[in-house]
Design an enzyme around this catalytic site. Structure first.
Site, mmCIF file in Angstrom:
data_model
loop_
_atom_site.group_PDB
_atom_site.id
_atom_site.type_symbol
_atom_site.label_atom_id
_atom_site.label_comp_id
_atom_site.label_asym_id
_atom_site.label_seq_id
_atom_site.Cartn_x
_atom_site.Cartn_y
_atom_site.Cartn_z
ATOM 1 N N HIS A 216 13.989 12.124 -22.025
ATOM 2 C CA HIS A 216 13.865 11.777 -23.447
ATOM 3 C C HIS A 216 12.548 12.390 -23.886
ATOM 4 C CE1 HIS A 216 16.481 7.915 -22.764
ATOM 5 N NE2 HIS A 216 17.152 9.024 -22.615
ATOM 6 N N HIS B 99 22.469 0.854 -19.478
ATOM 7 C CA HIS B 99 21.439 1.170 -18.485
ATOM 8 C C HIS B 99 21.789 0.646 -17.096
ATOM 9 C CE1 HIS B 99 18.262 1.720 -21.892
ATOM 10 N NE2 HIS B 99 19.071 2.736 -21.780
ATOM 11 N N ASP C 263 20.497 16.532 -18.178
ATOM 12 C CA ASP C 263 21.013 15.187 -18.462
ATOM 13 C C ASP C 263 22.497 15.310 -18.815
ATOM 14 O OD1 ASP C 263 21.358 12.563 -19.240
ATOM 15 O OD2 ASP C 263 20.065 12.694 -21.008
ATOM 16 N N HIS D 155 24.777 3.203 -29.267
ATOM 17 C CA HIS D 155 23.541 3.958 -28.982
ATOM 18 C C HIS D 155 23.520 5.178 -29.889
ATOM 19 C CE1 HIS D 155 25.854 6.982 -26.768
ATOM 20 N NE2 HIS D 155 26.430 6.010 -26.070
ATOM 21 N N ASP E 242 0.814 -1.223 0.000
ATOM 22 C CA ASP E 242 0.000 0.000 0.000
ATOM 23 C C ASP E 242 0.847 1.272 0.000
ATOM 24 O OD1 ASP E 242 1.000 -0.364 2.481
ATOM 25 O OD2 ASP E 242 -0.893 -0.093 3.555
ATOM 26 N N ARG F 173 31.573 8.030 -21.969
ATOM 27 C CA ARG F 173 30.531 8.836 -22.632
ATOM 28 C C ARG F 173 30.682 10.272 -22.127
ATOM 29 N NH1 ARG F 173 26.583 5.827 -21.750
ATOM 30 N NH2 ARG F 173 25.456 6.709 -19.975
ATOM 31 N N TYR G 115 32.694 2.179 -25.945
ATOM 32 C CA TYR G 115 32.642 1.145 -24.905
ATOM 33 C C TYR G 115 33.393 -0.074 -25.414
ATOM 34 C CZ TYR G 115 28.826 4.381 -24.158
ATOM 35 O OH TYR G 115 28.102 5.540 -24.017
ATOM 36 N N GLU H 242 28.379 13.797 -22.209
ATOM 37 C CA GLU H 242 27.027 14.257 -22.562
ATOM 38 C C GLU H 242 26.777 15.670 -22.073
ATOM 39 O OE1 GLU H 242 23.755 12.060 -20.742
ATOM 40 O OE2 GLU H 242 22.412 12.776 -22.315
ATOM 41 N N GLU I 112 25.662 13.121 -26.890
ATOM 42 C CA GLU I 112 26.267 12.174 -25.957
ATOM 43 C C GLU I 112 26.927 10.964 -26.637
ATOM 44 O OE1 GLU I 112 23.314 9.899 -23.687
ATOM 45 O OE2 GLU I 112 21.790 11.265 -24.468
ATOM 46 N N HIS J 277 19.111 12.988 -27.825
ATOM 47 C CA HIS J 277 17.643 12.991 -27.842
ATOM 48 C C HIS J 277 17.141 14.374 -27.468
ATOM 49 C CE1 HIS J 277 18.187 12.716 -23.466
ATOM 50 N NE2 HIS J 277 19.077 11.804 -23.730
ATOM 51 N N ASP K 146 26.233 9.311 -15.299
ATOM 52 C CA ASP K 146 25.178 9.900 -16.125
ATOM 53 C C ASP K 146 24.072 10.299 -15.157
ATOM 54 O OD1 ASP K 146 23.078 10.467 -17.834
ATOM 55 O OD2 ASP K 146 23.507 8.802 -19.190
#
Ligand code: GLY
Ligand code: MN
Ligand code: MN
Length: 430
Positions: free
Chosen positions: A354, A236, A264, A343, A37, A398, A381, A400, A377, A347, A253
């Site tokens: 996004h 991710h 971002d 990737h 709950d 990366r 890798y 960004e 970005e 975006h 990130d």
């Protein structure tokens, strides 16, 4: 413009974009169960917020092509307010948010079919909320059965129209995005300066979240990715629970939300403050691609130009440092760079990290216009499975930033975070 008038003006614009004798219907977010709950903190649906400014769950907006708008929301309930806090109720919501009508949400099944009957089109954001889609279908069926001798109502997806409106940020939106980016940038810089060997991903996560809050943002705009070493190659990764070893890079990130608007940012830095030769070589390839992609983001260019430019720049860079073999044409034609860059370049960003905006409409790519906001970005890798010397393996980088398209180029809204390897090393020494 006051807040009220901003939302009214957006609804008027929606009405203009609809064909005659049609209606747009949109649902708010619901409270989402965490377990048993308890619930996650409420976050309003971005499209609903964009057109109403109304911050309650269990609400529905109707905009008619003639310009009228109607809200359904929870009836005021003093007993419930003792548990769940203030709720506007239809009468006060109508007055304070500038709707032409407002009704108790519990009456929607009764009122809605009558309201939409006889209309040509019902516009909705189909596919975003399957429960709401099912309700829409039921309301349309009821309405059609009341109007047997007229044509049935067409159900149309309004996603591209609303997304196209959201692509062009107004002055208020730009100032909120600017503030969100400012908070995120200041926070990244502060944590980068304090990071040191012995810290875990979780330690850094705590520090980023703390800086966001201290600097004026209550929430992250998405779950931060704090990935030490080879975990940076997992796009991710959000476990954020491992130790970062001396000599490893950490990819962070993390962005925040301010006034509902996202930022971002990604930076990748050595936890001991000193890049190795291989780390720096890959880093500079990514940075070069980042800079080239930013320059491709200018008024009139297709919004996918930064993608093409980043692929070319990264391919050349990876070839130069010996991670890819063959001619540049072959690398691009066969998309060999995808081994290391899997990737997209970025975006749209706004109310959603996004942002719910199109990249092409009717088969035509969106062209950059002033006041659009996009992330840039690129990343490289080097997974364990790559056919390269071991010394490169486990490096994931990366970079960004968030850019605003201006009349004569772009503005980097997150430029305050150091990005050159020397600048980062200098900051981490201070
Ligand atoms: N933080 C998610 C992304 O960079 O797209
Ligand atoms: Mn991003
Ligand atoms: Mn990001």
């Amino acid at each position: 413009m006051s807040d009220l008038n901003i939302y009214k003006a957006r609804r008027a614009e929606v009405a203009k974009r609809m064909e005659d004798n049609s209606i747009l219907i949109l649902s708010s977010s619901k409270l989402v169960s965490r377990n048993n709950d308890t619930t996650f903190p409420f976050r309003q649906d971005s499209n609903f917020f964009y057109l109403t400014g109304f911050q309650e769950p269990d609400s529905v907006l109707i905009v008619h092509s003639d310009g009228r708008s109607i809200l359904f929301c929870r009836e005021k309930n003093p007993d419930l307010e003792k548990w769940d806090g203030f709720m506007w109720g239809p009468a006060a919501a109508q007055e304070n948010f500038g709707f032409d009508e407002a009704h108790d949400i519990n009456l929607i099944d009764e009122i809605l079919p009558n309201l939409i009957r006889g209309h040509k089109t019902l516009n909705a954001l189909i596919g975003k909320n399957l429960n709401f889609d099912a309700k829409i279908t039921n309301w349309i069926n009821s309405a059609n059965s009341m109007e047997r001798h007229q044509g049935n109502i067409d159900l149309k997806n309004f996603s591209n129209q609303l997304g196209s409106m959201r692509l062009l940020k107004d002055e208020t939106e730009i100032s909120l995005i600017r503030k969100s980016c400012e908070i995120a940038a200041v926070s990244h810089k502060a944590v980068m300066q304090k990071a040191k060997v012995g810290m875990s991903e979780y330690d850094l996560e705590t520090m980023y979240m703390n800086e966001f809050k201290v600097n004026g943002s209550r929430e992250a705009s998405y779950t931060p990715i704090i990935a030490g070493g080879a975990r940076a190659c997992i796009l991710h990764y959000i476990d954020n629970d491992q130790q970062i070893e001396d000599g490893e890079l950490v990819l962070v990130d993390a962005g925040c939300e301010y006034g509902m608007y996202a930022s971002d940012i990604t930076r990748t830095y050595p936890i001991n403050g000193q890049f190795t030769g291989e780390q720096k070589a890959v880093y500079d390839v990514v940075l070069e691609a980042h800079n080239a992609a930013c320059h491709a983001a200018k008024v009139g260019n297709p919004c996918t130009d930064p993608q093409r430019i980043s692929e070319k720049s990264l391919s050349q860079g990876l070839k130069d440092i010996g991670l890819l073999d063959g001619s540049l044409d072959e690398i691009l034609d066969k998309k060999l760079f995808r081994e290391f860059y899997y990737h997209k370049i970025g975006h749209w960003m706004g109310l959603d990290v996004h942002d719910d905006c199109p990249y092409a409409v009717d088969g035509k790519e969106i062209l950059f216009q002033e006041n659009m906001v996009m992330t840039i970005e690129p990343g490289v890798y080097v997974n364990d499975t790559a056919n390269v010397d071991d010394r490169w393996k486990g490096i994931g980088i990366r970079i960004e930033n968030d850019i605003l398209i201006t009349s004569d180029g772009y503005e980097n809204l997150t430029a305050k975070v150091p990005v050159e390897t020397e600048e980062i090393e200098q900051l981490m020494r201070e």
